[in-house]
Scaffold this motif. Structure first.
Motif, PDB file in Angstrom:
ATOM      1  N   VAL A 288     -57.937 -71.199  62.393  1.00  0.00           N
ATOM      2  CA  VAL A 288     -58.211 -69.840  62.939  1.00  0.00           C
ATOM      3  C   VAL A 288     -57.765 -68.967  61.782  1.00  0.00           C
ATOM      4  O   VAL A 288     -56.929 -69.129  60.883  1.00  0.00           O
ATOM      5  CB  VAL A 288     -57.270 -69.648  64.259  1.00  0.00           C
ATOM      6  N   LEU A 289     -58.330 -67.778  61.808  1.00  0.00           N
ATOM      7  CA  LEU A 289     -58.001 -66.805  60.632  1.00  0.00           C
ATOM      8  C   LEU A 289     -57.147 -65.712  61.234  1.00  0.00           C
ATOM      9  O   LEU A 289     -57.262 -65.358  62.332  1.00  0.00           O
ATOM     10  CB  LEU A 289     -59.169 -65.955  60.250  1.00  0.00           C
ATOM     11  N   TYR A 290     -56.049 -65.294  60.621  1.00  0.00           N
ATOM     12  CA  TYR A 290     -55.064 -64.488  61.034  1.00  0.00           C
ATOM     13  C   TYR A 290     -55.373 -62.884  60.527  1.00  0.00           C
ATOM     14  O   TYR A 290     -55.747 -62.881  59.350  1.00  0.00           O
ATOM     15  CB  TYR A 290     -53.701 -64.758  60.673  1.00  0.00           C
TER      16      TYR A 290
ATOM     17  N   TYR B 183     -65.194 -64.035  59.727  1.00  0.00           N
ATOM     18  CA  TYR B 183     -65.284 -65.528  59.579  1.00  0.00           C
ATOM     19  C   TYR B 183     -66.565 -65.937  58.606  1.00  0.00           C
ATOM     20  O   TYR B 183     -66.485 -67.012  57.881  1.00  0.00           O
ATOM     21  CB  TYR B 183     -65.685 -65.900  60.968  1.00  0.00           C
ATOM     22  N   ILE B 184     -67.524 -65.029  58.694  1.00  0.00           N
ATOM     23  CA  ILE B 184     -68.791 -65.331  57.889  1.00  0.00           C
ATOM     24  C   ILE B 184     -68.342 -65.038  56.375  1.00  0.00           C
ATOM     25  O   ILE B 184     -68.667 -66.067  55.358  1.00  0.00           O
ATOM     26  CB  ILE B 184     -69.972 -64.437  58.101  1.00  0.00           C
ATOM     27  N   MET B 185     -67.630 -64.094  56.122  1.00  0.00           N
ATOM     28  CA  MET B 185     -67.170 -63.941  54.700  1.00  0.00           C
ATOM     29  C   MET B 185     -66.203 -64.950  54.188  1.00  0.00           C
ATOM     30  O   MET B 185     -66.428 -65.547  53.031  1.00  0.00           O
ATOM     31  CB  MET B 185     -66.520 -62.534  54.455  1.00  0.00           C
ATOM     32  N   ALA B 186     -65.503 -65.430  55.067  1.00  0.00           N
ATOM     33  CA  ALA B 186     -64.335 -66.402  54.794  1.00  0.00           C
ATOM     34  C   ALA B 186     -65.190 -67.451  54.419  1.00  0.00           C
ATOM     35  O   ALA B 186     -64.650 -68.667  53.397  1.00  0.00           O
ATOM     36  CB  ALA B 186     -63.325 -66.582  55.986  1.00  0.00           C
TER      37      ALA B 186
ATOM     38  N   THR C 122     -64.751 -69.460  46.100  1.00  0.00           N
ATOM     39  CA  THR C 122     -63.637 -69.977  45.476  1.00  0.00           C
ATOM     40  C   THR C 122     -62.465 -70.375  46.727  1.00  0.00           C
ATOM     41  O   THR C 122     -61.625 -71.148  46.452  1.00  0.00           O
ATOM     42  CB  THR C 122     -62.790 -68.808  44.624  1.00  0.00           C
ATOM     43  N   HIS C 123     -62.498 -69.592  47.772  1.00  0.00           N
ATOM     44  CA  HIS C 123     -61.583 -69.776  48.737  1.00  0.00           C
ATOM     45  C   HIS C 123     -62.182 -69.761  50.315  1.00  0.00           C
ATOM     46  O   HIS C 123     -61.438 -69.450  51.189  1.00  0.00           O
ATOM     47  CB  HIS C 123     -60.258 -68.447  48.860  1.00  0.00           C
ATOM     48  N   GLY C 124     -63.332 -70.485  50.242  1.00  0.00           N
ATOM     49  CA  GLY C 124     -63.920 -70.709  51.463  1.00  0.00           C
ATOM     50  C   GLY C 124     -63.171 -71.585  52.490  1.00  0.00           C
ATOM     51  O   GLY C 124     -62.781 -72.665  52.182  1.00  0.00           O
ATOM     52  N   VAL C 125     -63.246 -71.135  53.602  1.00  0.00           N
ATOM     53  CA  VAL C 125     -62.559 -71.682  54.709  1.00  0.00           C
ATOM     54  C   VAL C 125     -63.529 -72.874  55.199  1.00  0.00           C
ATOM     55  O   VAL C 125     -65.073 -72.857  55.219  1.00  0.00           O
ATOM     56  CB  VAL C 125     -62.213 -70.852  55.846  1.00  0.00           C
ATOM     57  N   PRO C 126     -63.167 -73.936  55.803  1.00  0.00           N
ATOM     58  CA  PRO C 126     -63.887 -74.967  56.583  1.00  0.00           C
ATOM     59  C   PRO C 126     -64.666 -74.304  57.494  1.00  0.00           C
ATOM     60  O   PRO C 126     -64.179 -73.885  58.308  1.00  0.00           O
ATOM     61  CB  PRO C 126     -63.049 -76.345  56.427  1.00  0.00           C
ATOM     62  N   SER C 127     -65.651 -75.178  58.071  1.00  0.00           N
ATOM     63  CA  SER C 127     -66.587 -74.571  59.146  1.00  0.00           C
ATOM     64  C   SER C 127     -65.772 -74.638  60.315  1.00  0.00           C
ATOM     65  O   SER C 127     -65.792 -74.018  61.298  1.00  0.00           O
ATOM     66  CB  SER C 127     -67.780 -75.438  59.275  1.00  0.00           C
ATOM     67  N   ALA C 128     -65.015 -75.858  60.639  1.00  0.00           N
ATOM     68  CA  ALA C 128     -63.963 -75.843  61.687  1.00  0.00           C
ATOM     69  C   ALA C 128     -63.137 -74.923  61.999  1.00  0.00           C
ATOM     70  O   ALA C 128     -62.883 -74.344  63.208  1.00  0.00           O
ATOM     71  CB  ALA C 128     -63.155 -76.942  61.537  1.00  0.00           C
TER      72      ALA C 128
ATOM     73  N   TYR D  62     -64.353 -71.619  61.971  1.00  0.00           N
ATOM     74  CA  TYR D  62     -65.055 -70.872  62.795  1.00  0.00           C
ATOM     75  C   TYR D  62     -65.320 -71.210  64.154  1.00  0.00           C
ATOM     76  O   TYR D  62     -65.188 -70.511  65.190  1.00  0.00           O
ATOM     77  CB  TYR D  62     -66.534 -70.605  61.987  1.00  0.00           C
ATOM     78  N   HIS D  63     -65.585 -72.487  64.211  1.00  0.00           N
ATOM     79  CA  HIS D  63     -65.913 -73.276  65.512  1.00  0.00           C
ATOM     80  C   HIS D  63     -64.738 -73.286  66.337  1.00  0.00           C
ATOM     81  O   HIS D  63     -64.862 -73.185  67.660  1.00  0.00           O
ATOM     82  CB  HIS D  63     -66.490 -74.617  65.274  1.00  0.00           C
TER      83      HIS D  63
END
Length: 445
Positions: free
Chosen positions: A196-198, A223-226, A231-237, A239-240
């Motif tokens: 999750v993003l804070y 979440y889309i930008m992340a 370079t620092h992309g978050v995994p799809s999990a 978002y889901h």
């Protein structure tokens, strides 16, 4: 000096040639396109003429009465500046300023963004415009604000696409923007790799604000930008599980007899900025994922719920109706409030940005409001467009602006007219990759 005389003086000082109130004949003769251009151009000037001079960015607020809380007239806002950058880009493309003037302003803005306070690549909510140092939004909110950062990065990627194939100087600006984009550490804001993003992190208070962001609200774009970051992309999990909560974001229900399919945080149907902020660059037309089969239709219905509630007007406020609707976060009679289509959050305050920034979803209905407000004259329309909010019931007409409300008006008018900001943002390769990574697809409408 009366407020009216103060208004006219401001117009003269700022060089406006069309600041006089429209006469009845002018109102009736103005075509829709001329009305749109008048409102867009005037609102553009909030971010052009009204910008903080050192940074070139948007002041958090401009009060035509000159009364500011804590003398903050030179405080600049990151999210509102993101919206303003897009408004300026549209103004450049329309010829409101010359290409050279526009490029110079964008270079000034990027200069500031390269040197101002950042926190793991993320920007704070506010800065002092003269120094680039963070101005705390609250005691513990004195560091990175990932949502506001997403808003400003949404804008910068559109600017990148506007200049990336230009001359040497324009390409150099695009390259500097790309560096800023790549330096945002979205993964850091997962707080130790949680899915999750804070929203916030503070160098002094760390994660004490403890605000994990879940949907649905205005934060989809974060979440889309992340996910899109190269370079620092978050995994799809992230978002889901974080945003969509493993599907719990889906909650079909009806409000005002209109179908909605998403769960809106804390309410059945939220304020209208939830339908706008994420979609200034992100084109909802034909956009879908496993949680929403049509984001355009969902946001249109959210807008129609807002309108239907105001037309029904259960609290019997003066002025509410088909030509005067729109509840969203704005100034309110007592401070600031997130006005929403329910009796708890409906305070009798109309915020022009609500209906006007919904023009991409409800063009006929939004134009009806725009024309009505324009005909109200300088009671609600000033040198930087429509003032932030008013209440006919309380006879309350403050001549004050907020950047985060003005920006979407100009941006969404442009998207309605040409789709410019949508085309630019959606053309960025990283955005395409991020959407694909999260399972989004773009159909035909």
């Amino acid at each position: 000096m009366t407020l009216k005389h103060s208004f006219l003086l401001v117009c003269l000082l700022l060089g406006f040639t069309q600041c006089k109130s429209p006469g009845k004949q002018e109102q009736s003769q103005l075509s829709d396109d001329a009305l749109l251009d008048t409102v867009q151009r005037r609102t553009f000037n909030y971010f052009w003429e009204g910008a903080e001079p050192n940074s070139g960015l948007a002041r958090e607020r401009i009060h035509m009465d000159g009364i500011y809380p804590e003398k903050d007239q030179n405080v600049v806002t990151s999210g509102g500046s993101g919206f303003g950058i897009m408004a300026i880009l549209a103004g450049i493309d329309r010829g409101y300023v010359t290409p050279e003037e526009g490029l110079q302003r964008m270079e000034k803005i990027v200069n500031f963004l390269e040197t101002c306070d950042r926190f793991h690549g993320a920007y704070p909510h506010w800065w002092y415009g003269e120094t680039g140092k963070v101005k705390p939004f609250g005691q513990k909110d004195n560091g990175g604000d990932l949502v506001e950062t997403a808003f400003i990065m949404q804008a910068l990627l559109a600017v990148h696409q506007y200049y990336v194939n230009g001359n040497q100087r324009e390409q150099a600006l695009a390259a500097r923007i790309d560096k800023l984009w790549r330096e945002v550490d979205w993964n850091f804001y997962r707080q130790n790799d949680k899915n999750v993003l804070y929203w916030h992190w503070s160098p002094e208070y760390a994660w004490e604000m403890d605000f994990p962001v879940r949907g649905y609200n205005e934060c989809l774009i974060m979440y889309i930008m992340a996910a899109a970051s190269p370079t620092h992309g978050v995994p799809s999990a992230v978002y889901h599980e974080g945003w969509a909560q493993n599907g719990e974001i889906v909650q079909p229900h009806k409000v005002e007899g209109i179908e909605l399919n998403l769960r809106y945080q804390g309410t059945e149907a939220g304020p209208l900025f939830w339908a706008q902020y994420s979609f200034l660059g992100l084109n909802p037309t034909g956009l879908k994922d496993e949680y929403c089969t049509d984001y355009f239709n969902e946001m249109r219905n959210l807008t129609l719920v807002n309108r239907a509630y105001c037309v029904r007007n259960p609290k019997h406020y003066k002025g509410f109706g088909p030509d005067c609707w729109g509840l969203t976060a704005s100034y309110s009679v007592n401070g600031y409030a997130a006005h929403s289509p329910n009796e708890r959050d409906d305070l009798g305050v109309i915020s022009p940005t609500a209906a006007l920034s919904s023009i991409v979803y409800t063009p006929e209905q939004s134009l009806q409001v725009m024309r009505h407000l324009y005909e109200m004259g300088d009671k609600v329309f000033g040198p930087y467009g429509f003032y932030d909010a008013f209440s006919e019931t309380d006879n309350w007409y403050p001549q004050r602006y907020l950047a985060i409300d003005q920006g979407p008006i100009a941006v969404m008018i442009e998207n309605y007219r040409t789709g410019l900001l949508w085309k630019l943002f959606m053309s960025h390769p990283d955005v395409k990759n991020g959407l694909a990574k999260l399972g989004f697809s773009i159909g035909n409408k």
